[in-house]
Write a protein that holds these residues in place. Structure first.
Motif, PDB file in Angstrom:
ATOM      1  N   GLN A  72     -12.248 -67.263-117.135  1.00  0.00           N
ATOM      2  CA  GLN A  72     -10.880 -66.717-117.264  1.00  0.00           C
ATOM      3  C   GLN A  72     -10.088 -67.519-118.293  1.00  0.00           C
ATOM      4  O   GLN A  72      -9.382 -66.958-119.108  1.00  0.00           O
ATOM      5  N   HIS A  73     -10.188 -68.850-118.233  1.00  0.00           N
ATOM      6  CA  HIS A  73      -9.622 -69.701-119.279  1.00  0.00           C
ATOM      7  C   HIS A  73     -10.771 -70.256-120.099  1.00  0.00           C
ATOM      8  O   HIS A  73     -11.806 -70.642-119.557  1.00  0.00           O
ATOM      9  N   TYR A  74     -10.578 -70.321-121.412  1.00  0.00           N
ATOM     10  CA  TYR A  74     -11.710 -70.606-122.303  1.00  0.00           C
ATOM     11  C   TYR A  74     -11.339 -71.449-123.520  1.00  0.00           C
ATOM     12  O   TYR A  74     -12.205 -72.056-124.141  1.00  0.00           O
ATOM     13  N   ASP A  75     -10.068 -71.518-123.919  1.00  0.00           N
ATOM     14  CA  ASP A  75      -9.699 -72.398-125.040  1.00  0.00           C
ATOM     15  C   ASP A  75     -10.066 -73.829-124.651  1.00  0.00           C
ATOM     16  O   ASP A  75      -9.968 -74.190-123.470  1.00  0.00           O
ATOM     17  N   ASN A 114      -6.999 -64.519-110.454  1.00  0.00           N
ATOM     18  CA  ASN A 114      -7.951 -63.409-110.376  1.00  0.00           C
ATOM     19  C   ASN A 114      -9.364 -63.928-110.095  1.00  0.00           C
ATOM     20  O   ASN A 114     -10.164 -63.228-109.459  1.00  0.00           O
ATOM     21  N   GLU A 140      -0.244 -63.225-108.222  1.00  0.00           N
ATOM     22  CA  GLU A 140      -0.801 -64.325-107.432  1.00  0.00           C
ATOM     23  C   GLU A 140      -0.589 -64.106-105.936  1.00  0.00           C
ATOM     24  O   GLU A 140      -1.419 -64.515-105.126  1.00  0.00           O
ATOM     25  N   HIS A 194       4.790 -70.204-117.969  1.00  0.00           N
ATOM     26  CA  HIS A 194       3.673 -69.283-118.207  1.00  0.00           C
ATOM     27  C   HIS A 194       3.637 -68.098-117.252  1.00  0.00           C
ATOM     28  O   HIS A 194       2.802 -67.221-117.374  1.00  0.00           O
ATOM     29  N   HIS A 213       1.609 -72.874-123.013  1.00  0.00           N
ATOM     30  CA  HIS A 213       0.470 -72.109-122.479  1.00  0.00           C
ATOM     31  C   HIS A 213       0.147 -70.976-123.478  1.00  0.00           C
ATOM     32  O   HIS A 213       1.063 -70.401-124.065  1.00  0.00           O
ATOM     33  N   ARG A 233      -0.618 -67.940-123.120  1.00  0.00           N
ATOM     34  CA  ARG A 233       0.054 -66.674-122.808  1.00  0.00           C
ATOM     35  C   ARG A 233       1.474 -66.686-123.395  1.00  0.00           C
ATOM     36  O   ARG A 233       1.942 -65.708-123.981  1.00  0.00           O
TER      37      ARG A 233
HETATM   38  C1  UD1 Z   1      -3.537 -67.426-114.753  1.00  0.00           C
HETATM   39  C2  UD1 Z   1      -3.267 -67.062-113.306  1.00  0.00           C
HETATM   40  C3  UD1 Z   1      -2.017 -67.788-112.835  1.00  0.00           C
HETATM   41  C4  UD1 Z   1      -2.122 -69.285-113.070  1.00  0.00           C
HETATM   42  C5  UD1 Z   1      -2.472 -69.562-114.514  1.00  0.00           C
HETATM   43  C6  UD1 Z   1      -2.725 -71.023-114.698  1.00  0.00           C
HETATM   44  C7  UD1 Z   1      -3.926 -64.788-112.646  1.00  0.00           C
HETATM   45  C8  UD1 Z   1      -3.452 -63.429-112.345  1.00  0.00           C
HETATM   46  N1  UD1 Z   1      -3.022 -65.623-113.157  1.00  0.00           N
HETATM   47  O1  UD1 Z   1      -2.449 -66.941-115.531  1.00  0.00           O
HETATM   48  O2  UD1 Z   1      -1.850 -67.577-111.451  1.00  0.00           O
HETATM   49  O3  UD1 Z   1      -0.899 -69.883-112.750  1.00  0.00           O
HETATM   50  O4  UD1 Z   1      -3.664 -68.837-114.868  1.00  0.00           O
HETATM   51  O5  UD1 Z   1      -2.571 -71.412-116.027  1.00  0.00           O
HETATM   52  O6  UD1 Z   1      -5.069 -65.102-112.412  1.00  0.00           O
HETATM   53  N2  UD1 Z   1      -5.251 -67.056-123.012  1.00  0.00           N
HETATM   54  C9  UD1 Z   1      -5.792 -67.668-124.111  1.00  0.00           C
HETATM   55  N3  UD1 Z   1      -6.724 -68.644-123.914  1.00  0.00           N
HETATM   56  C10 UD1 Z   1      -7.156 -69.018-122.696  1.00  0.00           C
HETATM   57  C11 UD1 Z   1      -6.608 -68.383-121.564  1.00  0.00           C
HETATM   58  C12 UD1 Z   1      -5.649 -67.413-121.736  1.00  0.00           C
HETATM   59  O7  UD1 Z   1      -5.432 -67.367-125.246  1.00  0.00           O
HETATM   60  O8  UD1 Z   1      -8.019 -69.924-122.594  1.00  0.00           O
HETATM   61  C13 UD1 Z   1      -4.171 -66.047-123.214  1.00  0.00           C
HETATM   62  C14 UD1 Z   1      -4.708 -64.631-123.408  1.00  0.00           C
HETATM   63  O9  UD1 Z   1      -3.887 -63.984-124.322  1.00  0.00           O
HETATM   64  C15 UD1 Z   1      -4.519 -64.038-122.023  1.00  0.00           C
HETATM   65  C16 UD1 Z   1      -3.260 -64.730-121.520  1.00  0.00           C
HETATM   66  O10 UD1 Z   1      -3.336 -66.038-122.057  1.00  0.00           O
HETATM   67  O11 UD1 Z   1      -4.364 -62.645-122.050  1.00  0.00           O
HETATM   68  C17 UD1 Z   1      -3.156 -64.798-120.012  1.00  0.00           C
HETATM   69  O12 UD1 Z   1      -4.318 -65.397-119.429  1.00  0.00           O
HETATM   70  P1  UD1 Z   1      -4.743 -65.034-117.917  1.00  0.00           P
HETATM   71  O13 UD1 Z   1      -5.861 -65.896-117.507  1.00  0.00           O
HETATM   72  O14 UD1 Z   1      -4.909 -63.559-117.773  1.00  0.00           O
HETATM   73  O15 UD1 Z   1      -3.471 -65.378-117.081  1.00  0.00           O
HETATM   74  P2  UD1 Z   1      -2.589 -66.708-117.070  1.00  0.00           P
HETATM   75  O16 UD1 Z   1      -1.238 -66.353-117.549  1.00  0.00           O
HETATM   76  O17 UD1 Z   1      -3.323 -67.806-117.728  1.00  0.00           O
END
Ligand code: UD1
Ligand code: UDP
Length: 357
Positions: A36-39, A96, A128, A204, A234, A236
């Motif tokens: 889900q997170h990858y950077d 998620n 969440e 965020h 962040h 996002r």
């Molecule tokens: C997610 C969690 C949130 C948590 C947060 C911690 C859900 C619904 N939300 O939110 O509860 O507080 O993580 O940080 O699971 N993106 C990047 N690089 C990354 C990751 C994300 O560019 O490594 C960008 C993308 O554009 C992506 C956006 O961030 O669409 C949101 O990422 P996502 O994991 O969907 O939700 P978070 O806002 O990170």
């Protein structure tokens, strides 16, 4: 016992670090990273800094809509669970990745343990909150961090399998403080700031980033403040700052410094030396409380009500005037510290419970 641990987002890596260490003393652990997170600075940096074992499976799901992301996770986690055949699946928090992990296990009749169970904001518009409620209701073992969480579960009819073991993030924090002592961070110099003379900000939460008016209010409050504000952004939030064209006006602003997300030790160091914290993060609100740094929360509700009840945290939402007023005026009325989030031994207590189930 064989445990499959499922994580995917920044705060989950931070929670996993101390728990995994304890688990591996007694059990076999297989880690699934959903991707889900990858950077680098949202992911690998934590595995390196905190010496978390490399995940056995990385699903590389990446970003997407809630349905896409959760659905892809479900499919891929199920495949792995069928192969690994664990006795227990362990999930953390409320992302998620949490609900996908729990639901995959539940459909295969595999026992589920949920770390950070029972938290509620009572705001069903937050993704969440849905993830938390659903995960709790399909979990067999619920590790709660606070008495409030126990009460929340009772009120929803969950009376068995609940273990109040404190907060694993407190374990993580104590460990970080020890590690920081051995470092010689130069960040304050590099950022041209001094101990207790700056404010640390994070934003965020979807309600604050995706809604243009809310993000604009928050950014305008930061810009109009007299304080030096350090803001690790962040991804996002960066995306929406770009989309709404706010980066330009921030660039010309002397007091507000945007930086990339930082590692956990750097973050705790910045939090500990800040005179105040502005945040909509769940984890950062708690860390502010642990470190006795006053916190102004950019939300209208919180799952961490103890921090507010004790006077260390105030909820201001995205109201510009309220943010500005509390940046300058908010301070705890007394130095009271009435709530414990465990004793820094929550990971050990999780393992003690698991050894007896
Ligand atoms: C997610 C969690 C949130 C948590 C947060 C911690 C859900 C619904 N939300 O939110 O509860 O507080 O993580 O940080 O699971 N993106 C990047 N690089 C990354 C990751 C994300 O560019 O490594 C960008 C993308 O554009 C992506 C956006 O961030 O669409 C949101 O990422 P996502 O994991 O969907 O939700 P978070 O806002 O990170
Ligand atoms: N954090 C970090 N670097 C940053 C911002 C936050 O290491 O640049 C840490 C923070 O100290 C806390 C956790 O990330 O331990 C909180 O995660 P986040 O705010 O992403 O999610 P939430 O807790 O709101 O789910």
């Amino acid at each position: 016992m064989k445990i499959v641990t499922i994580v995917g987002a920044r705060p989950q890596f931070i929670k996993l670090a101390p728990v995994s260490k304890e688990i591996r003393k007694h059990f076999e652990e297989v880690i699934i990273h959903t991707g889900q997170h990858y950077d680098f600075d949202m992911d690998k940096i934590f595995f390196e800094e905190l010496e978390i074992p490399t995940p056995d499976h990385n699903l590389n799901i990446g970003s997407g809509t809630h349905g896409f992301q959760t659905g892809e996770m479900l499919k891929k986690i199920e495949e792995i669970l069928l192969k690994e055949k664990p006795d227990l699946v362990l999930v953390y928090g409320d992302t998620n990745s949490t609900i996908a992990g729990a639901l995959s296990a539940s459909k295969l009749n595999i026992k589920i343990a949920h770390v950070e169970a029972g938290l509620r904001s009572f705001d069903r518009k937050m993704p969440e909150e849905i993830n938390r409620v659903l995960t709790d209701h399909i979990s067999n073992i619920l590790f709660t961090p606070t008495d409030t969480a126990d009460t929340n579960l009772k009120n929803e009819g969950i009376n068995t399998g609940v273990f109040n073991i404190g907060d694993v993030m407190y374990d993580s924090l104590l460990n970080a403080l020890k590690l920081i002592e051995k470092k010689n961070f130069k960040m304050l110099n590099e950022l041209n700031i001094f101990k207790k003379e700056y404010i640390l900000a994070t934003v965020h939460r979807a309600e604050n980033t995706d809604v243009k008016e809310n993000l604009e209010n928050i950014i305008n409050a930061f810009i109009e403040s007299d304080e030096k504000i350090i803001f690790p952004v962040h991804p996002r939030t960066r995306k929406y700052l770009e989309k709404y064209g706010f980066l330009e006006k921030i660039k010309n602003c002397e007091n507000l410094k945007l930086i990339s997300p930082v590692g956990y030790l750097e973050m705790i160091y910045l939090e500990n030396n800040a005179k105040k914290i502005l945040t909509d993060s769940g984890g950062v609100q708690k860390e502010a409380y642990f470190l006795k740094v006053p916190c102004v929360t950019l939300r209208n509700n919180t799952e961490w009500v103890e921090t507010v009840l004790d006077g260390w945290n105030i909820l201001v939402g995205s109201n510009k005037e309220k943010i500005l007023e509390n940046i300058s005026k908010f301070n705890p009325k007394t130095e009271t510290y009435n709530y414990r989030f465990g004793e820094g031994d929550s990971s050990k207590r999780i393992v003690d419970v698991l050894r007896n189930v």
